[in-house]
Design a protein around this motif. Structure first.
Motif, PDB file in Angstrom:
ATOM      1  N   ARG A   1     -14.265   3.266  -0.503  1.00 51.11           N
ATOM      2  CA  ARG A   1     -12.887   3.121  -1.012  1.00 51.11           C
ATOM      3  C   ARG A   1     -12.849   3.185  -2.535  1.00 51.11           C
TER       4      ARG A   1
ATOM      5  N   TYR B   1     -16.373  -0.648   1.170  1.00 50.04           N
ATOM      6  CA  TYR B   1     -15.776  -0.813  -0.168  1.00 50.04           C
ATOM      7  C   TYR B   1     -16.282   0.252  -1.150  1.00 50.04           C
TER       8      TYR B   1
ATOM      9  N   ALA C   1       8.164   6.138  -1.648  1.00 50.62           N
ATOM     10  CA  ALA C   1       8.421   5.483  -2.934  1.00 50.62           C
ATOM     11  C   ALA C   1       8.348   6.456  -4.105  1.00 50.62           C
TER      12      ALA C   1
ATOM     13  N   THR D   1       5.585  -1.991   1.858  1.00 48.53           N
ATOM     14  CA  THR D   1       4.746  -2.974   2.548  1.00 48.53           C
ATOM     15  C   THR D   1       5.279  -3.213   3.949  1.00 48.53           C
ATOM     16  N   SER D   2       4.346  -3.398   4.905  1.00 51.46           N
ATOM     17  CA  SER D   2       4.765  -3.709   6.269  1.00 51.46           C
ATOM     18  C   SER D   2       5.244  -5.157   6.360  1.00 51.46           C
TER      19      SER D   2
ATOM     20  N   HIS E   1       0.768 -12.749   5.239  1.00 57.79           N
ATOM     21  CA  HIS E   1       1.246 -13.911   4.483  1.00 57.79           C
ATOM     22  C   HIS E   1       0.116 -14.501   3.661  1.00 57.79           C
TER      23      HIS E   1
ATOM     24  N   GLN F   1       0.520  -6.546  -3.777  1.00 54.05           N
ATOM     25  CA  GLN F   1      -0.576  -6.851  -2.837  1.00 54.05           C
ATOM     26  C   GLN F   1      -1.715  -5.855  -3.014  1.00 54.05           C
TER      27      GLN F   1
ATOM     28  N   GLY G   1      -8.145 -15.257   5.790  1.00 56.13           N
ATOM     29  CA  GLY G   1      -8.673 -16.614   5.884  1.00 56.13           C
ATOM     30  C   GLY G   1      -9.044 -17.204   4.541  1.00 56.13           C
ATOM     31  N   GLU G   2      -8.947 -16.414   3.474  1.00 56.83           N
ATOM     32  CA  GLU G   2      -9.253 -16.931   2.140  1.00 56.83           C
ATOM     33  C   GLU G   2      -7.961 -17.268   1.401  1.00 56.83           C
TER      34      GLU G   2
ATOM     35  N   ASN H   1      11.153   2.122   1.912  1.00 56.11           N
ATOM     36  CA  ASN H   1      10.085   2.338   2.902  1.00 56.11           C
ATOM     37  C   ASN H   1      10.562   3.409   3.881  1.00 56.11           C
TER      38      ASN H   1
ATOM     39  N   HIS I   1      -3.920  -9.959  -4.217  1.00 52.95           N
ATOM     40  CA  HIS I   1      -5.123  -9.792  -3.383  1.00 52.95           C
ATOM     41  C   HIS I   1      -6.342  -9.309  -4.165  1.00 52.95           C
TER      42      HIS I   1
ATOM     43  N   ALA J   1       0.807  -1.230   0.000  1.00 57.55           N
ATOM     44  CA  ALA J   1       0.000   0.000   0.000  1.00 57.55           C
ATOM     45  C   ALA J   1       0.839   1.279   0.000  1.00 57.55           C
ATOM     46  N   GLY J   2       2.062   1.215   0.570  1.00 53.07           N
ATOM     47  CA  GLY J   2       2.882   2.425   0.672  1.00 53.07           C
ATOM     48  C   GLY J   2       3.223   3.048  -0.671  1.00 53.07           C
TER      49      GLY J   2
ATOM     50  N   VAL K   1      -9.142 -10.545  -1.854  1.00 57.18           N
ATOM     51  CA  VAL K   1      -8.853 -11.693  -0.978  1.00 57.18           C
ATOM     52  C   VAL K   1      -8.902 -11.226   0.472  1.00 57.18           C
TER      53      VAL K   1
ATOM     54  N   PHE L   1      -3.050   0.545   5.140  1.00 61.19           N
ATOM     55  CA  PHE L   1      -3.931  -0.207   6.038  1.00 61.19           C
ATOM     56  C   PHE L   1      -3.584   0.031   7.499  1.00 61.19           C
ATOM     57  N   ARG L   2      -2.279  -0.100   7.800  1.00 62.30           N
ATOM     58  CA  ARG L   2      -1.853  -0.043   9.203  1.00 62.30           C
ATOM     59  C   ARG L   2      -1.187   1.299   9.492  1.00 62.30           C
TER      60      ARG L   2
HETATM   61  C1  BJW Z   1       5.380   3.874   2.449  1.00 64.96           C
HETATM   62  C2  BJW Z   1       4.927   5.140   2.207  1.00 64.96           C
HETATM   63  C3  BJW Z   1       5.465   5.741   1.088  1.00 64.96           C
HETATM   64  C4  BJW Z   1       3.915   4.542   3.938  1.00 64.96           C
HETATM   65  N1  BJW Z   1       6.344   5.091   0.324  1.00 64.96           N
HETATM   66  N2  BJW Z   1       6.237   3.176   1.773  1.00 64.96           N
HETATM   67  C5  BJW Z   1       1.667 -17.054   8.415  1.00 64.96           C
HETATM   68  C6  BJW Z   1       1.921 -16.476   9.636  1.00 64.96           C
HETATM   69  C7  BJW Z   1       0.915 -15.769  10.314  1.00 64.96           C
HETATM   70  C8  BJW Z   1      -0.345 -15.617   9.774  1.00 64.96           C
HETATM   71  C9  BJW Z   1      -0.606 -16.206   8.546  1.00 64.96           C
HETATM   72  C10 BJW Z   1       0.397 -16.899   7.896  1.00 64.96           C
HETATM   73  N3  BJW Z   1      -0.124 -17.338   6.711  1.00 64.96           N
HETATM   74  C11 BJW Z   1      -1.412 -16.919   6.626  1.00 64.96           C
HETATM   75  C12 BJW Z   1      -1.732 -16.235   7.740  1.00 64.96           C
HETATM   76  C13 BJW Z   1      -3.054 -15.596   8.035  1.00 64.96           C
HETATM   77  C14 BJW Z   1      -3.243 -14.271   7.348  1.00 64.96           C
HETATM   78  C15 BJW Z   1      -2.135 -13.329   7.811  1.00 64.96           C
HETATM   79  O1  BJW Z   1      -1.159 -13.095   7.141  1.00 64.96           O
HETATM   80  N4  BJW Z   1      -2.299 -12.752   8.999  1.00 64.96           N
HETATM   81  C16 BJW Z   1      -1.292 -11.863   9.577  1.00 64.96           C
HETATM   82  C17 BJW Z   1      -1.772 -10.402   9.477  1.00 64.96           C
HETATM   83  C18 BJW Z   1      -1.069 -12.268  10.999  1.00 64.96           C
HETATM   84  N5  BJW Z   1      -3.266 -14.419   5.891  1.00 64.96           N
HETATM   85  C19 BJW Z   1      -4.370 -14.741   5.232  1.00 64.96           C
HETATM   86  O2  BJW Z   1      -5.429 -14.938   5.812  1.00 64.96           O
HETATM   87  C20 BJW Z   1      -4.261 -14.901   3.737  1.00 64.96           C
HETATM   88  N6  BJW Z   1      -4.888 -16.126   3.340  1.00 64.96           N
HETATM   89  C21 BJW Z   1      -4.366 -17.320   3.628  1.00 64.96           C
HETATM   90  O3  BJW Z   1      -3.282 -17.455   4.130  1.00 64.96           O
HETATM   91  O4  BJW Z   1      -5.177 -18.372   3.282  1.00 64.96           O
HETATM   92  C22 BJW Z   1      -4.766 -19.700   3.638  1.00 64.96           C
HETATM   93  C23 BJW Z   1      -5.793 -20.642   3.055  1.00 64.96           C
HETATM   94  C24 BJW Z   1      -5.366 -21.712   2.291  1.00 64.96           C
HETATM   95  C25 BJW Z   1      -6.303 -22.582   1.756  1.00 64.96           C
HETATM   96  C26 BJW Z   1      -7.655 -22.380   1.980  1.00 64.96           C
HETATM   97  C27 BJW Z   1      -8.088 -21.306   2.720  1.00 64.96           C
HETATM   98  C28 BJW Z   1      -7.149 -20.432   3.275  1.00 64.96           C
HETATM   99  C29 BJW Z   1      -5.048 -13.816   3.001  1.00 64.96           C
HETATM  100  C30 BJW Z   1      -4.522 -12.474   3.252  1.00 64.96           C
HETATM  101  C31 BJW Z   1      -5.417 -11.433   2.542  1.00 64.96           C
HETATM  102  C32 BJW Z   1      -5.025 -10.001   2.886  1.00 64.96           C
HETATM  103  N7  BJW Z   1      -6.028  -9.115   2.398  1.00 64.96           N
HETATM  104  C33 BJW Z   1      -5.857  -7.677   2.613  1.00 64.96           C
HETATM  105  C34 BJW Z   1      -7.194  -6.989   2.259  1.00 64.96           C
HETATM  106  C35 BJW Z   1      -7.410  -6.978   0.765  1.00 64.96           C
HETATM  107  C36 BJW Z   1      -8.741  -6.422   0.380  1.00 64.96           C
HETATM  108  C37 BJW Z   1      -8.881  -4.949   0.678  1.00 64.96           C
HETATM  109  O5  BJW Z   1      -8.043  -4.142   0.313  1.00 64.96           O
HETATM  110  O6  BJW Z   1      -9.887  -4.612   1.266  1.00 64.96           O
HETATM  111  O7  BJW Z   1      -4.793  -7.190   1.791  1.00 64.96           O
HETATM  112  S1  BJW Z   1      -5.319  -7.271   4.256  1.00 64.96           S
HETATM  113  C38 BJW Z   1      -4.330  -5.893   3.763  1.00 64.96           C
HETATM  114  O8  BJW Z   1      -2.957  -6.156   4.143  1.00 64.96           O
HETATM  115  C39 BJW Z   1      -4.371  -5.867   2.235  1.00 64.96           C
HETATM  116  C40 BJW Z   1      -2.934  -5.627   1.892  1.00 64.96           C
HETATM  117  O9  BJW Z   1      -2.675  -6.048   0.560  1.00 64.96           O
HETATM  118  C41 BJW Z   1      -2.199  -6.380   2.950  1.00 64.96           C
HETATM  119  C42 BJW Z   1      -0.777  -5.932   3.156  1.00 64.96           C
HETATM  120  O10 BJW Z   1      -0.713  -4.619   3.627  1.00 64.96           O
HETATM  121  P1  BJW Z   1       0.445  -3.662   3.126  1.00 64.96           P
HETATM  122  O11 BJW Z   1       0.334  -3.440   1.688  1.00 64.96           O
HETATM  123  O12 BJW Z   1       1.740  -4.149   3.622  1.00 64.96           O
HETATM  124  O13 BJW Z   1       0.019  -2.277   3.844  1.00 64.96           O
HETATM  125  P2  BJW Z   1       0.367  -1.757   5.323  1.00 64.96           P
HETATM  126  O14 BJW Z   1      -0.573  -0.673   5.615  1.00 64.96           O
HETATM  127  O15 BJW Z   1       0.448  -2.861   6.300  1.00 64.96           O
HETATM  128  O16 BJW Z   1       1.844  -1.191   5.182  1.00 64.96           O
HETATM  129  C43 BJW Z   1       2.123  -0.033   4.425  1.00 64.96           C
HETATM  130  C44 BJW Z   1       3.622   0.172   4.411  1.00 64.96           C
HETATM  131  O17 BJW Z   1       3.904   1.279   3.581  1.00 64.96           O
HETATM  132  C45 BJW Z   1       4.226   0.511   5.802  1.00 64.96           C
HETATM  133  O18 BJW Z   1       5.393  -0.254   6.005  1.00 64.96           O
HETATM  134  C46 BJW Z   1       4.593   1.999   5.679  1.00 64.96           C
HETATM  135  O19 BJW Z   1       5.766   2.345   6.426  1.00 64.96           O
HETATM  136  C47 BJW Z   1       4.872   2.110   4.205  1.00 64.96           C
HETATM  137  N8  BJW Z   1       4.692   3.431   3.632  1.00 64.96           N
HETATM  138  N9  BJW Z   1       3.997   5.497   3.209  1.00 64.96           N
HETATM  139  C48 BJW Z   1       6.726   3.832   0.693  1.00 64.96           C
HETATM  140  N10 BJW Z   1       5.088   7.018   0.772  1.00 64.96           N
END
Ligand code: BJW
Ligand code: ZN
Length: 280
Positions: free
Chosen positions: A79, A76, A257, A214-215, A219, A110, A188-189, A239, A140, A33-34, A185, A44-45
């Motif tokens: 958004r 949604y 970025a 990305t944070s 996963h 993502q 849990g999906e 980042n 996603h 998302a960053g 996505v 998101f975070r």
């Molecule tokens: C800048 C900036 C600038 C700021 N320039 N940077 C292993 C370990 C633990 C848990 C799990 C695991 N495996 C699976 C899990 C469970 C879960 C998970 O990961 N949970 C953890 C959070 C604990 N994962 C899932 O559930 C996934 N599914 C799965 O594993 O299924 C298994 C399965 C198998 C078979 C059958 C059934 C199931 C699915 C994950 C889906 C995530 N979906 C979301 C929502 C999408 C829809 C929507 O948008 O509404 O995706 S969640 C959200 O987080 C979104 C993002 O793509 C994703 C990542 O976030 P991102 O992009 O990193 O954003 P932020 O906000 O976190 O970070 C932004 C960063 O930018 C920061 O670092 C800032 O510093 C930086 N930044 N300004 C550059 N200008």
């Protein structure tokens, strides 16, 4: 939001990152998302993140949709309107140009905002080439796609007006009459196995994974750079903040970025260490 102008990128780190990328035969890029923050898309975070006021499980899970589809759709719809008014920034454009120059580089995202696709289209059109090499593997899904919650039929949601005032008013599948849902996505999906499979294949064979905005806590997406690392490759991170991956990185470029990528990859201020990039 981080200021855009006059961002200092440490020149030694920048030189290291350029050298690592220049030496790499294959590069995979993972974005989050960053990269879209400076286009006006909330992350998101964190302090200004989308989930500052909502817990993820209230909105981005199948259970949340089953419990209160109108609440989820209202989020949604808001958004879609917000992101629909945003444009790719200098970071998206720089990355698109760099990918078009080198077919052995692969973009994995993502993000659901469609800004990589739009930047790829814009830059490719300017160059008179096809955008394919700069299109991401979208892990996603898409904010602008709809999918039937029951039969899975996909349709575009881009021109659909969403009335989330009641469940009865929500959009329904033309084939089976069940509720439509956003084609993203949720927690849990499962991710599309072909898409995540292609991402891991690219990461495993990459010499470098460039990780942008990305944070790295969600996963399996956050494991994509680890696949490069485990295969003997290196990580370069862009980042403004340290992340879960920073300790594994050969180089961390601390900055937004939209300012750092044009200096690192080209398409911005030439060869200087002062990144005065702006969103376009
Ligand atoms: C800048 C900036 C600038 C700021 N320039 N940077 C292993 C370990 C633990 C848990 C799990 C695991 N495996 C699976 C899990 C469970 C879960 C998970 O990961 N949970 C953890 C959070 C604990 N994962 C899932 O559930 C996934 N599914 C799965 O594993 O299924 C298994 C399965 C198998 C078979 C059958 C059934 C199931 C699915 C994950 C889906 C995530 N979906 C979301 C929502 C999408 C829809 C929507 O948008 O509404 O995706 S969640 C959200 O987080 C979104 C993002 O793509 C994703 C990542 O976030 P991102 O992009 O990193 O954003 P932020 O906000 O976190 O970070 C932004 C960063 O930018 C920061 O670092 C800032 O510093 C930086 N930044 N300004 C550059 N200008
Ligand atoms: Zn259906």
């Amino acid at each position: 939001m981080t200021g855009r102008d006059g961002v200092e990128v440490p020149s030694e780190a920048l030189a290291d990152a350029r050298a690592i990328l220049a030496d790499a035969a294959r590069v995979v890029v993972l974005t989050g998302a960053g990269i879209s923050a400076e286009s006006g898309v909330p992350t998101f975070r964190g302090e200004a993140g989308l989930w500052r006021d909502h817990r993820p499980e209230e909105l981005a899970t199948p259970d949340a949709f089953a419990r209160d589809p109108a609440l989820v759709w209202a989020w949604y719809a808001w958004r879609r309107e917000l992101v629909g008014a945003c444009r790719p920034n200098a970071g998206h454009r720089s990355l698109a140009g760099w990918l078009l120059d080198h077919p052995e580089r692969r973009l994995v995202s993502q993000n659901v905002d469609g800004l990589h696709e739009r930047a790829a289209g814009d830059v490719a059109l300017e160059r008179g080439v096809e955008p394919d090499g700069a299109l991401p593997l979208d892990l996603h899904g898409s904010l602008f796609g709809d999918r039937c919650a029951d039969c899975g039929r996909r349709t575009s949601g881009r021109d659909r007006a969403i009335d989330a005032s009641s469940v009865a008013a929500l959009p329904r599948c033309e084939a089976c009459g069940s509720l439509l849902r956003p084609d993203v996505v949720w927690f849990g999906e499962a991710l599309d196995p072909d898409v995540i499979g292609a991402a891991f294949t690219a990461a495993e064979s990459a010499d470098v994974c460039l990780v942008v905005g990305t944070s790295a806590v969600v996963h399996p997406a956050a494991s994509v750079p680890l696949a490069t690392l485990q295969s003997g490759g290196h990580l370069v991170e862009v980042n403004p903040e340290p992340t879960a991956l920073t300790r594994h990185c050969r180089v961390q470029l601390p900055g937004p970025a939209a300012a750092v990528l044009p200096v690192l990859l080209g398409g911005g201020p030439e060869q200087g260490s002062k990144a005065g990039a702006s969103a376009t």
